[in-house]
Design an enzyme around this catalytic site. Structure first.
Site, PDB file in Angstrom:
ATOM      1  N   ASP A  25     -23.583 -15.139  11.841  1.00 32.71           N
ATOM      2  CA  ASP A  25     -23.529 -14.858  13.281  1.00 32.71           C
ATOM      3  C   ASP A  25     -23.832 -16.091  14.140  1.00 32.71           C
ATOM      4  O   ASP A  25     -24.714 -16.066  14.999  1.00 32.71           O
ATOM      5  CB  ASP A  25     -24.509 -13.735  13.641  1.00 32.71           C
ATOM      6  CG  ASP A  25     -24.392 -12.539  12.726  1.00 32.71           C
ATOM      7  OD1 ASP A  25     -23.246 -12.204  12.368  1.00 32.71           O
ATOM      8  OD2 ASP A  25     -25.414 -11.932  12.372  1.00 32.71           O
ATOM      9  N   GLU A 181     -17.632  -6.046  17.834  1.00 34.51           N
ATOM     10  CA  GLU A 181     -18.946  -6.631  18.112  1.00 34.51           C
ATOM     11  C   GLU A 181     -18.793  -8.115  18.418  1.00 34.51           C
ATOM     12  O   GLU A 181     -17.683  -8.647  18.501  1.00 34.51           O
ATOM     13  CB  GLU A 181     -19.875  -6.415  16.908  1.00 34.51           C
ATOM     14  CG  GLU A 181     -19.317  -6.954  15.608  1.00 34.51           C
ATOM     15  CD  GLU A 181     -20.045  -6.443  14.373  1.00 34.51           C
ATOM     16  OE1 GLU A 181     -20.891  -5.530  14.499  1.00 34.51           O
ATOM     17  OE2 GLU A 181     -19.782  -6.969  13.285  1.00 34.51           O
TER      18      GLU A 181
END
Length: 538
Positions: A25, A181
């Site tokens: 991420d 997301e």
């Protein structure tokens, strides 16, 4: 021409990943000539590691955002919960990091931290909202600021970050892939570009794109979505998605994204989710493509004079500073007064804790950076009570880890759950013993014990070797630092792989660590670690 430029040292060949091993991420920001990145840390503390680079390729950890329990208390935090995908940005002379804190509820709590310097210290947390995962901050050129979060939602934010303004609006839900997301917005030539990661963070992960003339929409999807994914199951970079763009000083655009490297097509990824770098090309119709026509590049060329990519996993630490290197992170919070640093090295006190509990520990870990390596720790053990132990660990989470330790007295010798009373009563032999213990789903298997010819306070060298091709651990020890004895144990590393978790969805990859542990109700000794080295094996 490219070959001639490479020979002349005008460009550098870069091999992906640029941040190997458990760096999922990624979020990046450029400030002047410097680049700063943050990635997810979940239940590990300090949380949200901050990394720095001047060339987009070689990264060094410089600090953490969450360094105090008052900012975020991870006590009792389940494995793979806690700090999900953070985002870093720069505004009004400050660094802003938003963190989605996942604590088992249907939604995350979004926390905001600020600092004058990228390495910190960062402020106490400001709670912004309770919503879906993966927030990011977009600073518009008209001075307005926005919080963007998973599912393609946008919410205006106070300029000082003290709260949110008005109501949130879902402006683009993606192309229909699962789990939209990791949204990021950038503005270029009057267009607002909204990126989403879709398909989940596993095989089939992808990055999709839309744009609008207004931040509130309507957004039109890119005609060649997804702009990044891996279509070839035989390629070694898989699970590509969750990206963020950055522009370098020369005007070139790049995407940093997560991905995984399976050992075999469709197989396990021992190093978990890693960070990769891809070139971005803008098209004539003002869309962009990523990598090689939307697929991740295994290697790429950067036109930087003298650029050399440093080897991964070449680490040496003598613990001589006043603080631990930010490469090290504890499993949750360290037990209070459990460790200290001095010119002699790192002292870890043999305070009692249960290694598979969700409470504070004295397990100090750092990431694997390659499929094979050799790691050595030097420790002098000063126990006070029978049953105390200290040494090295290979750790994934509370469900899977390996201990290679020096124990004061012979401990458990059979496969059985950890029991403090049994541990104490089974101390049948005096002296120091070498022990190898494997924990899987709370069950401990003692793989071997050996009587050591050393006294309390004498140094011992512990070495763990992971063979890159066979993925077997072999373990060695030495009493002089020169001649190493092999234990004869060869253990597959597979039980540590994230995909081998049986009880929950595992987002963390294996780590190597140091630790010391004591017995409840007994006097506490300590272990003095004077060095740690980790070198890659090819």
């Amino acid at each position: 021409m490219i070959d001639e430029a490479i020979d002349a040292g005008k460009v550098g060949i870069v091999t992906n990943p640029v941040l190997p091993g458990d760096h999922p991420d990624p979020s990046i920001v450029r400030v002047g000539t410097d680049y700063y990145m943050v990635t997810s840390t979940f239940q590990f503390f300090p949380g949200v590691q901050v990394l720095h680079s001047v060339d987009l390729v070689n990264w060094k950890a410089i600090g953490h955002v969450i360094t105090r329990k008052s900012q975020l208390d991870l006590t009792g935090m389940p494995d793979s919960f806690g700090v999900f995908a953070p985002d870093i940005s720069y505004y009004d002379g400050k660094f802003w990091v938003v963190v989605p804190y996942y604590h088992g509820q249907p939604r995350c709590t979004t926390l905001l931290f600020t600092a004058d310097r990228p390495e910190g210290p960062y402020s106490e947390a400001i709670m912004l909202n309770h919503h879906f995962i993966d927030p990011s901050i977009f600073n518009d050129d008209d001075g307005k600021r926005y919080l963007v979060f998973g599912g393609g939602w946008v919410h205006e934010m106070e300029r000082d970050g003290s709260g949110l303004v008005g109501e949130a609006k879902q402006v683009w839900p993606g192309t229909g892939g699962a789990a939209p997301e990791a949204p990021h917005i950038l503005k270029r030539n009057g267009w607002y570009y909204l990126m989403l990661a879709e398909g989940g963070t596993f095989f089939g992960h992808m990055e999709t794109l839309s744009r609008s003339r207004s931040i509130w929409g309507p957004y039109e999807p890119c005609p060649h979505n997804p702009v990044l994914t891996q279509r070839d199951p035989e390629k070694f970079i898989q699970r590509a998605g969750h990206g963020k763009l950055v522009q370098d000083e020369e005007g070139n655009w790049w995407m940093f994204h997560l991905g995984g490297r399976p050992l075999t097509p469709g197989g396990y990824c021992p190093l978990g989710r890693e960070t990769f770098l891809q070139p971005v090309q803008w098209t004539d119709d003002e869309w962009f493509t990523v990598g090689d026509a939307g697929e991740p590049c295994a290697s790429l060329v950067l036109t930087q004079h003298g650029l050399v990519q440093a080897p991964a996993c070449d680490l040496h630490d003598h613990f001589t500073g006043t603080e631990l290197s930010p490469d090290w992170e504890w499993v949750r919070h360290p037990v209070e007064e459990g460790y200290s640093l001095s010119p002699k090295g790192l002292r870890i006190v043999c305070k009692p804790f249960i290694p598979y509990s969700l409470q504070s520990t004295l397990l100090l870990t750092r990431r694997w950076h390659s499929f094979g390596f050799e790691a050595t720790a030097t420790v002098a053990f000063y126990p006070e009570s029978r049953g105390e132990e200290a040494g090295m660990t290979m750790y994934r989470d509370t469900d899977a880890f390996l201990f290679f330790n020096v124990r004061n007295g012979l401990g458990q010798t059979a496969a059985q759950p950890f029991d403090v009373k049994r541990l104490y009563e089974n101390q049948e032999h005096e002296g120091l013993y070498l022990e190898v213990g494997q924990y899987v789903n709370v069950l401990k298997t003692t793989l071997g014990t050996w009587r050591l010819p050393i006294q309390h306070g004498e140094r011992i060298w512990l070495k763990i070797r992971l063979e890159p091709k066979t993925q077997l651990f072999t373990l060695f020890y030495s009493i002089d630092g020169r001649v190493f004895e092999e234990t004869g144990i060869a253990l597959s590393a597979e039980f540590l792989y994230p995909e081998r978790s049986n009880r929950f969805l595992c987002f963390t990859a294996p780590r190597i660590g140091l630790y010391a542990r004591g017995v409840y109700g007994e006097m506490e000794g300590y272990a003095q670690f004077s060095s740690f080295t980790m070198e890659p094996l090819r």
